[in-house]
Design an enzyme around this catalytic site. Structure first.
Site, PDB file in Angstrom:
ATOM      1  N   SER A   1       0.844  -1.187   0.000  1.00 52.64           N
ATOM      2  CA  SER A   1       0.000   0.000   0.000  1.00 52.64           C
ATOM      3  C   SER A   1       0.888   1.249   0.000  1.00 52.64           C
ATOM      4  O   SER A   1       1.770   1.377  -0.843  1.00 52.64           O
ATOM      5  CB  SER A   1      -0.965  -0.039   1.178  1.00 52.64           C
TER       6      SER A   1
ATOM      7  N   GLN B   1      -7.440   5.731  -7.787  1.00 52.14           N
ATOM      8  CA  GLN B   1      -7.282   6.929  -6.972  1.00 52.14           C
ATOM      9  C   GLN B   1      -6.750   8.068  -7.835  1.00 52.14           C
ATOM     10  O   GLN B   1      -5.683   7.950  -8.442  1.00 52.14           O
ATOM     11  CB  GLN B   1      -6.324   6.687  -5.808  1.00 52.14           C
TER      12      GLN B   1
ATOM     13  N   GLU C   1      -3.698  13.471  -0.133  1.00 48.56           N
ATOM     14  CA  GLU C   1      -3.990  12.590   1.006  1.00 48.56           C
ATOM     15  C   GLU C   1      -2.875  12.650   2.046  1.00 48.56           C
ATOM     16  O   GLU C   1      -3.131  12.732   3.252  1.00 48.56           O
ATOM     17  CB  GLU C   1      -4.169  11.144   0.535  1.00 48.56           C
TER      18      GLU C   1
ATOM     19  N   TRP D   1      -9.230   1.043  -6.930  1.00 53.83           N
ATOM     20  CA  TRP D   1      -8.494   2.177  -6.371  1.00 53.83           C
ATOM     21  C   TRP D   1      -6.985   2.044  -6.590  1.00 53.83           C
ATOM     22  O   TRP D   1      -6.263   3.037  -6.684  1.00 53.83           O
ATOM     23  CB  TRP D   1      -8.818   2.267  -4.890  1.00 53.83           C
TER      24      TRP D   1
ATOM     25  N   HIS E   1      -6.904  -6.486   0.573  1.00 51.47           N
ATOM     26  CA  HIS E   1      -5.750  -5.592   0.458  1.00 51.47           C
ATOM     27  C   HIS E   1      -4.630  -6.040   1.403  1.00 51.47           C
ATOM     28  O   HIS E   1      -4.854  -6.258   2.597  1.00 51.47           O
ATOM     29  CB  HIS E   1      -6.181  -4.169   0.787  1.00 51.47           C
TER      30      HIS E   1
END
Length: 541
Positions: A238, A280, A288, A332, A369
């Site tokens: 991530s 995204q 972010e 995403w 995820h």
């Protein structure tokens, strides 16, 4: 990888060392490629940035370009012609990535000290009267050291149990101690910003990468009794996958880079994200967290004006070990754009004779995820064995999910050059080098010829087809092949095709139809079933 290139690098390093030993006056700077047993050679540098002395002048203007920039094209407009040229071309890409995407990653500070034990690494840094410290935990595998190690960012990365069982230590690195999330861009916090100022325009991904480089500095100075400084890998998932990619791209001492599900601001190409449903947005990734450098704000609405893209960030790792893991089940994460970046970078790996050093895997069944996945366990072990333990010889594979297949042909208008081993000496084929493309036997005297290489796994395969022009240039080509019974093509790149099974014809796309006499272009496809046994033929137009 291309073992002839590695052997040449070793010989050159020995010559340079001899020159340094005999030098009486002046300063001789020597960059020595670290070596391993011949069966498992990997090209890592002895320094963080071995292109630091390459002159780089940033482009004066940034014209819009909807296609991916040519990784082989220098800023002055010429293209590199030899493998040795990649060193300074990579330096150009690095400088542009720092200027427009990540922010500057400073070189090693004036003072880096610390300790390495079986449970902990401490790092103390001083520069220009400022000091900062941080630490990382260590988990050793069973056996007798010193051990190779994998830096795991933030506790999320490749399966640590598999890493340790494969024989590598785990370094648990908290990147937030070096570049904290949740801070405004004009008041960044963490060890990096303590040294370089809280208004630094460098994003925290580059700060995290700087922190890993300082850990390697400490391992290097520790004497190597616990960990091996020349056998370090990195992984993260991530946002830590974004960080792992930056670590591997910006420090050439990293032998194996393993980003997982990195999403926007990670591996996926910036130009692809606006058109990928559910991905995204770039503006979201920029706002972010201060992951990317402040300068990237100019490109969130129009990435086409960027002079670089993430296929080149990925390519900065070449020819070192690279294992990209992606998740096509979560829109995403922009896995389609991620596969395009990997395919684009793979062209650099191939040109450097290291096509077997890159693996891409998004063909997974579980969409959770950052899950621990059974599909990745074997390639993870193989990559650790090859690049960290130096005992393996596996060849990288591309396992692109049919849910998110990228098509490189839609994104490039450049071809992959055949790079010589030296600027004036084109490389002959070495029958003992498995990464050399299969030779045309004999070379075509006219028209064109086609050869195919297949990476096969249980239930599927990828095929790379090389089209070579004969004694005269051609302006187009058609390749015919009959797939084995039960084989079905699921995706392809750099060619149009007439079907997906049985007798299939492939024709050139716009940018790769013209092939000079004796020159080659490549296209490829992925399929289910068995791909071995194909005998392609070529007709010129």
């Amino acid at each position: 990888m291309n073992t002839r290139w590695a052997r040449s690098t070793i010989r050159s390093a020995l010559v340079l060392l001899a020159v340094a030993a005999l030098a009486i006056a002046g300063v001789v700077t020597v960059v020595v490629a670290r070596t391993a047993p011949a069966a498992a050679d990997v090209s890592i540098a002895a320094v963080e940035d071995d292109g630091a002395n390459c002159p780089v002048t940033l482009p004066g203007s940034l014209p819009a370009n909807s296609r991916l920039p040519d990784p082989f094209k220098k800023i002055d407009g010429s293209r590199i012609t030899s493998k040795a040229d990649w060193r300074c071309r990579r330096a150009e890409i690095k400088r542009m990535e720092e200027r427009y995407v990540y922010g500057e990653k400073p070189a090693k500070p004036a003072s880096v000290t610390g300790t390495v034990s079986s449970t902990n690494i401490t790092v103390n840094v001083s520069q220009n009267g400022r000091s900062a410290s941080f630490s990382a935990g260590v988990q050793l595998p069973t056996g007798t050291g010193p051990f190779p190690a994998v830096v795991v960012l933030g506790g999320f990365g490749a399966d640590t149990a598999t890493i340790r069982s494969a024989g590598a230590a785990v370094i648990n690195y908290d990147p937030l101690a070096v570049g904290r999330e949740g801070t405004p861009r004009n008041n960044k916090q963490g060890a990096f910003y303590t040294i370089y100022g809280n208004t630094s325009t460098t994003g925290i991904l580059a700060a995290w990468a700087w922190g890993v480089s300082r850990i390697i500095d400490v391992i290097e100075s520790s004497g190597g009794s616990v960990l091996k400084a020349d056998s370090v890998g990195v992984t993260g998932c991530s946002r830590y996958g974004k960080g792992a990619l930056a670590v591997g791209a910006f420090d050439q001492r990293i032998a194996l880079t393993m980003p997982i599900e990195s999403g926007s601001a990670g591996a996926p190409i910036f130009r692809g994200i606006p058109g990928e449903s559910g991905a995204q947005p770039l503006s979201s990734a920029y706002s972010e967290q201060p992951w990317l450098g402040d300068a990237f704000s100019s490109f969130t609405g129009n990435p086409n004006t960027l002079p670089v893209d993430q296929h080149e960030t990925v390519a900065m790792i070449a020819p070192r070990g690279l294992f990209i893991m992606e998740n096509p089940h979560i829109d995403w994460l922009a896995a389609r754009s991620g596969s395009v970046a990997a395919l684009g970078a793979a062209e650099v790996y191939k040109a450097l004779g290291a096509g077997g050093n890159i693996t891409y895997w998004s063909d997974i069944s579980d969409g959770t995820h950052c899950a621990t996945r059974s599909e990745w366990r074997t390639p993870l072990q193989q990559n650790i064995q090859k690049y960290l333990l130096r005992t393996g010889s596996s060849t990288g594979v591309f396992r692109i999910s049919s849910r998110k297949p990228g098509n490189l042909a839609e994104w490039r208008d450049w071809t992959t050059p055949t790079l010589s081993d030296s600027p004036s000496d084109p490389p002959p084929d070495d029958p003992e080098d498995p990464d050399d493309p299969p030779p045309t036997d004999p070379p075509p005297t006219g028209g064109c010829a086609a050869t195919v290489s297949v990476n096969q796994w249980t239930g599927g395969f990828t095929a790379t087809v090389r089209v070579t022009a004969g004694s005269s240039a051609i302006t187009g080509w058609t390749v015919s092949a009959t797939l084995p019974s039960g084989a079905t093509i699921t995706s392809g790149w750099n060619a149009n095709r007439s079907g997906n099974s049985g007798a299939v014809q492939f024709t050139n796309v716009g940018f790769n139809g013209a092939v000079g006499a004796g020159q080659s272009v490549e296209f490829g496809f992925q399929g289910t079933g068995t791909g071995t046994g194909m005998t392609p033929s070529c007709a010129a137009s």
